[in-house]
Design an enzyme around this catalytic site. Structure first.
Site, PDB file in Angstrom:
ATOM      1  N   SER A 114       0.831  -1.206   0.000  1.00  0.00           N
ATOM      2  CA  SER A 114       0.000   0.000   0.000  1.00  0.00           C
ATOM      3  C   SER A 114       0.863   1.253   0.000  1.00  0.00           C
ATOM      4  O   SER A 114       1.945   1.279   0.596  1.00  0.00           O
ATOM      5  CB  SER A 114      -0.892   0.015   1.243  1.00  0.00           C
ATOM      6  N   TYR A 141      -2.543   0.196  10.014  1.00  0.00           N
ATOM      7  CA  TYR A 141      -2.689  -0.447   8.705  1.00  0.00           C
ATOM      8  C   TYR A 141      -1.428  -0.258   7.869  1.00  0.00           C
ATOM      9  O   TYR A 141      -0.857  -1.219   7.346  1.00  0.00           O
ATOM     10  CB  TYR A 141      -3.902   0.120   7.965  1.00  0.00           C
ATOM     11  N   LYS A 178     -18.040  -1.254   1.051  1.00  0.00           N
ATOM     12  CA  LYS A 178     -16.930  -0.741   1.876  1.00  0.00           C
ATOM     13  C   LYS A 178     -17.311   0.398   2.820  1.00  0.00           C
ATOM     14  O   LYS A 178     -16.535   0.747   3.713  1.00  0.00           O
ATOM     15  CB  LYS A 178     -15.771  -0.303   0.974  1.00  0.00           C
TER      16      LYS A 178
END
Length: 321
Positions: A114, A141, A178
């Site tokens: 990411s 994250y 989402k």
């Protein structure tokens, strides 16, 4: 057989659709299939078998000789989650097991990293692997993704081909489930449909005007094209950026969404929430030279064309890819 983890999710389900279009039918879909909304992403797709993510490794013990490629797309992606144990289990430890299985069974691997690993971009946005241990992500994250990149690069035993892909701001069909973590385009479309207007964050920095904060927005169909290229390429292992290489402003995104709906722009600005203000990225842009250097030549979809396709052919019709 091709394994796709995170198969029922946004990117995983789009990848399966593209594989089906390319006549790949022996797809092993791996996920936690308990979310009915998410499972709609898989309706109509050719899948050979669904495997619960907890059962993947026992499944591989029996079936590894049939597996041609593994796309590890599944992850907990909630940037507002601060329980590090969740990320350790689902993003870090699970990914290590996937890696080790690919080493043991000689399965080539593409996995999702990411752009969250870059933090505020203090060290730039170059996918230079020597810089990865020095990056400072802004949340658990991002930490989990960077920790796995670091771990992978340290391993003496690697799959015969692997690629970690640092996804930038991905948008496109199949993200209906989402909620808060859906793309800004998804939220913009629904705001405009409800109110005829769009709210964007004000700038809290003198060097950026309101709405001129910039991101590298990449259409999911382009991201999938890169995944397919790497599946066919199978050399030049490493960690790669995956954006368009061209940052665009949130104002541009808003205007593109209004244009796709045939409406005049009507954008208002609100304060960035205090709890994220000091960790808010004002600029991200992928350096794409490394991927280009190994032979990926296809042009990326412009923000205007990507938003138009997404809005008119999916959101407005409530269709899936």
């Amino acid at each position: 057989m091709i394994i796709v983890t995170g198969a029922a999710g946004f990117i995983g389900s789009c990848l399966i659709q593209k594989l089906n279009e390319l006549k790949f039918r022996y797809i092993i879909a791996v996920d936690d299939f308990s979310n009915a909304d998410k499972n709609r992403n898989l309706e109509g797709k050719s899948i050979m078998e669904r495997v619960d993510r907890k059962d993947l490794f026992s499944w591989l013990e029996k079936n590894n000789r049939e597996v041609e490629f593994l796309f590890h797309i599944g992850a907990r992606t909630d940037t507002t989650e601060f329980d590090t144990k969740i990320f350790d289990e689902l993003n870090l430890d699970y990914s290590k097991k996937v890696w080790n299985a690919c080493v043991a069974y000689q399965i080539p691997l593409v996995y999702a990293s990411s752009a969250a690993t870059y933090g505020l971009g203090e060290l730039g946005y170059d996918d230079n692997e020597s810089v990865i241990p020095s990056l400072k992500p802004l949340n658990p994250y991002g930490d989990s993704k960077n920790d796995f990149d670091i771990w992978a690069l340290q391993q003496e035993k690697k799959p015969f081909f692997f690629a970690g892909l640092k996804f930038f701001n991905v948008y496109g069909p199949n993200e209906y489930h989402k909620g808060r973590m859906a793309s800004v385009i998804w939220h913009a479309y629904h705001q405009i449909q409800a109110n005829g207007a769009l709210k964007l964050f004000k700038s809290h920095r003198d060097d950026f005007k309101d709405g001129e904060q910039m991101r590298d927005f990449i259409y999911v169909k382009d991201l999938i094209d890169v995944c397919i290229f790497l599946m066919e390429h199978r050399k030049n292992s490493g960690i790669y950026n995956l954006g368009t290489g061209k940052a665009r402003s949130f104002n541009d995104l808003g205007k593109a969404t209004f244009a796709a709906l045939g409406l005049e722009s009507n954008i208002h600005y609100i304060d960035t929430p205090a709890d994220i203000r000091d960790k808010y990225q004002y600029f991200t842009e992928a350096n794409m030279a490394k991927l280009r250097a190994i032979g990926f030549t296809k042009e990326f979809t412009s923000l205007e064309e990507g938003v138009k396709d997404y809005v008119q052919n999916y959101l407005a019709k409530q269709l899936y890819y």
